[in-house]
Design an enzyme around this catalytic site. Structure first.
Site, PDB file in Angstrom:
ATOM      1  N   ARG A 174     -13.142 -18.353  27.496  1.00 13.12           N
ATOM      2  CA  ARG A 174     -11.407 -16.461  27.429  1.00 13.12           C
ATOM      3  C   ARG A 174     -12.266 -15.607  27.101  1.00 13.12           C
ATOM      4  O   ARG A 174     -11.187 -14.571  26.489  1.00 13.12           O
ATOM      5  CB  ARG A 174     -10.259 -17.063  26.652  1.00 13.12           C
ATOM      6  CG  ARG A 174      -9.915 -18.849  27.245  1.00 13.12           C
ATOM      7  CD  ARG A 174      -9.540 -18.739  28.556  1.00 13.12           C
ATOM      8  NE  ARG A 174      -8.700 -19.625  29.121  1.00 13.12           N
ATOM      9  CZ  ARG A 174      -8.841 -21.157  29.355  1.00 13.12           C
ATOM     10  NH1 ARG A 174     -10.694 -20.786  29.432  1.00 13.12           N
ATOM     11  NH2 ARG A 174      -8.122 -21.473  29.761  1.00 13.12           N
ATOM     12  N   CYS A 222      -1.275 -19.684  29.404  1.00 11.17           N
ATOM     13  CA  CYS A 222      -1.204 -20.165  27.708  1.00 11.17           C
ATOM     14  C   CYS A 222      -1.096 -18.466  27.407  1.00 11.17           C
ATOM     15  O   CYS A 222      -2.590 -17.882  27.553  1.00 11.17           O
ATOM     16  CB  CYS A 222      -2.954 -20.772  27.515  1.00 11.17           C
ATOM     17  SG  CYS A 222      -2.699 -22.704  27.530  1.00 11.17           S
ATOM     18  N   GLU A 292      -4.012 -14.599  24.220  1.00 10.27           N
ATOM     19  CA  GLU A 292      -4.737 -14.724  25.504  1.00 10.27           C
ATOM     20  C   GLU A 292      -4.621 -14.475  26.640  1.00 10.27           C
ATOM     21  O   GLU A 292      -5.303 -13.445  27.175  1.00 10.27           O
ATOM     22  CB  GLU A 292      -5.171 -16.643  25.775  1.00 10.27           C
ATOM     23  CG  GLU A 292      -6.030 -16.462  26.833  1.00 10.27           C
ATOM     24  CD  GLU A 292      -5.602 -17.131  27.961  1.00 10.27           C
ATOM     25  OE1 GLU A 292      -6.797 -16.777  28.949  1.00 10.27           O
ATOM     26  OE2 GLU A 292      -5.306 -18.188  28.804  1.00 10.27           O
TER      27      GLU A 292
HETATM   28  N1  EPU Z   1      -0.778 -30.724  23.009  1.00 13.38           N
HETATM   29  C1  EPU Z   1       0.954 -31.208  22.230  1.00 13.38           C
HETATM   30  N2  EPU Z   1       1.314 -30.442  22.385  1.00 13.38           N
HETATM   31  C2  EPU Z   1       1.719 -29.543  23.308  1.00 13.38           C
HETATM   32  C3  EPU Z   1       0.517 -28.998  24.281  1.00 13.38           C
HETATM   33  C4  EPU Z   1      -0.644 -29.695  23.721  1.00 13.38           C
HETATM   34  O1  EPU Z   1       0.620 -31.540  21.406  1.00 13.38           O
HETATM   35  O2  EPU Z   1       3.131 -28.823  23.725  1.00 13.38           O
HETATM   36  C5  EPU Z   1      -1.815 -31.550  22.791  1.00 13.38           C
HETATM   37  C6  EPU Z   1      -2.435 -32.338  24.038  1.00 13.38           C
HETATM   38  O3  EPU Z   1      -1.644 -33.432  23.908  1.00 13.38           O
HETATM   39  C7  EPU Z   1      -3.567 -32.510  23.683  1.00 13.38           C
HETATM   40  C8  EPU Z   1      -3.989 -31.105  23.072  1.00 13.38           C
HETATM   41  O4  EPU Z   1      -2.910 -30.466  22.882  1.00 13.38           O
HETATM   42  O5  EPU Z   1      -3.981 -33.097  22.711  1.00 13.38           O
HETATM   43  C9  EPU Z   1      -4.509 -29.592  23.849  1.00 13.38           C
HETATM   44  O6  EPU Z   1      -3.925 -30.006  25.154  1.00 13.38           O
HETATM   45  P1  EPU Z   1      -4.165 -28.975  26.668  1.00 13.38           P
HETATM   46  O7  EPU Z   1      -5.145 -30.434  27.227  1.00 13.38           O
HETATM   47  O8  EPU Z   1      -3.002 -29.184  27.190  1.00 13.38           O
HETATM   48  O9  EPU Z   1      -5.652 -28.282  26.831  1.00 13.38           O
HETATM   49  P2  EPU Z   1      -5.063 -26.877  26.075  1.00 13.38           P
HETATM   50  O10 EPU Z   1      -6.314 -26.484  24.782  1.00 13.38           O
HETATM   51  O11 EPU Z   1      -3.642 -26.509  25.131  1.00 13.38           O
HETATM   52  C10 EPU Z   1      -6.788 -25.336  28.075  1.00 13.38           C
HETATM   53  C11 EPU Z   1      -6.597 -24.274  28.537  1.00 13.38           C
HETATM   54  C12 EPU Z   1      -5.641 -24.198  29.604  1.00 13.38           C
HETATM   55  C13 EPU Z   1      -6.111 -25.104  30.737  1.00 13.38           C
HETATM   56  C14 EPU Z   1      -5.990 -26.499  29.594  1.00 13.38           C
HETATM   57  C15 EPU Z   1      -7.048 -27.601  30.649  1.00 13.38           C
HETATM   58  C16 EPU Z   1      -6.085 -22.267  26.408  1.00 13.38           C
HETATM   59  C17 EPU Z   1      -6.066 -21.154  25.513  1.00 13.38           C
HETATM   60  N3  EPU Z   1      -6.106 -23.140  27.241  1.00 13.38           N
HETATM   61  O12 EPU Z   1      -4.999 -25.618  27.250  1.00 13.38           O
HETATM   62  O13 EPU Z   1      -5.433 -22.974  30.050  1.00 13.38           O
HETATM   63  O14 EPU Z   1      -5.301 -25.144  31.770  1.00 13.38           O
HETATM   64  O15 EPU Z   1      -6.760 -26.363  28.491  1.00 13.38           O
HETATM   65  O16 EPU Z   1      -7.908 -27.479  30.855  1.00 13.38           O
HETATM   66  O17 EPU Z   1      -7.472 -22.438  26.347  1.00 13.38           O
HETATM   67  C18 EPU Z   1      -4.690 -20.498  29.819  1.00 13.38           C
HETATM   68  O18 EPU Z   1      -5.988 -20.416  29.897  1.00 13.38           O
HETATM   69  O19 EPU Z   1      -3.679 -19.609  30.774  1.00 13.38           O
HETATM   70  C19 EPU Z   1      -4.851 -22.293  30.247  1.00 13.38           C
HETATM   71  C20 EPU Z   1      -3.536 -22.865  31.163  1.00 13.38           C
END
Ligand code: EPU
Length: 301
Positions: A174, A222, A292
């Site tokens: 990022r 995010c 972010e």
């Molecule tokens: N989770 C929770 N509760 C929540 C959100 C997530 O328990 O409210 C858990 C999920 O169940 C999972 C883990 O946290 O086990 C990771 O969640 P997720 O797969 O949604 O990925 P993330 O790390 O929260 C990242 C990117 C997103 C991208 C998704 C999908 C960042 C900050 N975020 O989210 O990017 O869409 O992966 O690959 O790197 C963005 O950059 O704006 C963004 C949304």
């Protein structure tokens, strides 16, 4: 209004707006007026806008799709520049794609897929433009745009175009070293695949997004980076903060790293929600969350 920006070039009628509400140009639907809002369609327009900003003695901010930015309620005392026209073109040559910074990233992915080019499936449903995506190295948890890039076309503050190889851009999770630079476009190198395969893969990215993120609400993606290897959303969720609200800014009940604008949220409402997320995560886990979303004229939460 016709704006004279330099002796050599005039920005054509309709490309310069005064006191333009930035809330109309951000997916958050938040942001006060920009003193000047310029839609540049050529490199010459960009240099004209740069000269104009310098003549006025005001800063210039380059806005991409407006999907990862929070402008203050006071707006922007300067020139906000967006790229369109020639600077949003998408051209194909074998596995090479030349995309203008103003092109929509998912559109580049869609057109590439139809030609049997794989690599941008992850971008399906990311509502950003190529330029912004390059600067923040946009992507998902495990795929981002940096590795697909061969060359980047940029413009310096004197309006001169130049090129940079991927290795010089400092891509990281990022982030990149391109913040503050004016990206005009990129050359991507994709790989050959069957269009059907690309379509299915894109669809699965889109479905995952719809199932786990508040698609269809006013948000900026995010709001915090993941404190690797942890997930900010998971940490915030575990603290029971989903639904936490200040004014019309609320932590999404669907994904805890999203703040959504329920209607009339101000930048200050969002900042206060982010401050609470950050404070609680610091106190409970000793982890310092880093924004972010790009904050413009908004104090650090
Ligand atoms: N989770 C929770 N509760 C929540 C959100 C997530 O328990 O409210 C858990 C999920 O169940 C999972 C883990 O946290 O086990 C990771 O969640 P997720 O797969 O949604 O990925 P993330 O790390 O929260 C990242 C990117 C997103 C991208 C998704 C999908 C960042 C900050 N975020 O989210 O990017 O869409 O992966 O690959 O790197 C963005 O950059 O704006 C963004 C949304």
């Amino acid at each position: 209004m016709i704006m004279r920006a330099s002796d050599e070039h005039w920005l054509p009628d309709g490309t310069v707006l005064r006191n333009e509400p930035l809330s109309s140009h951000t997916t958050f639907g938040i942001g006060g007026p920009a003193d000047w809002f310029v839609r540049a369609e050529t490199v010459r327009d960009v240099s004209a806008a740069l000269v104009f900003a310098r003549e006025q003695g005001v800063p210039l901010f380059i806005l991409g799709g407006g999907s990862n930015v929070l402008f203050s309620d006071a707006g922007y005392r300067g020139v906000v520049l967006t790229l369109a026209g020639e600077l949003a073109r998408i051209d194909f040559d074998g596995v090479r794609v030349t995309a203008g910074a103003g092109a929509l990233l998912p559109r580049v992915g869609l057109l590439a897929g139809k030609r049997g080019l794989s690599g941008l499936e992850f971008a399906s449903g990311i509502p950003g433009q190529v330029g912004g995506a390059v600067v923040i190295n946009a992507g998902t948890r495990d795929a981002w745009i940096g590795p697909l890039i061969d060359r980047i076309r940029l413009c310096n503050r004197d309006g001169e175009a130049y090129q940079m190889a991927r290795d010089e851009a400092g891509f990281r999770y990022r982030g990149s070293d391109l913040g503050g630079e004016i990206v005009l476009g990129v050359e991507l190198v994709l790989s050959e695949a069957r269009p059907e395969e690309v379509r299915v893969k894109s669809q699965s990215y889109r479905r995952a997004r719809t199932e786990t993120q508040p698609v269809g609400t006013r948000n900026a993606g995010c709001v915090f980076k993941n404190p690797q290897p942890l997930s900010a959303g998971k940490l915030i969720d575990e603290l029971g903060l989903k639904g936490f609200r200040v004014g019309d800014a609320m932590i999404s009940p669907v994904h805890a790293n999203f703040v959504i604008n329920l209607g009339q949220a101000t930048a200050e409402d969002v900042r206060r929600v982010m401050a609470e997320m950050k404070r609680r995560v610091r106190e409970s886990y000793g982890v310092e969350l880093e924004p972010e979303v790009v904050l413009v004229g908004v104090d650090a939460p």
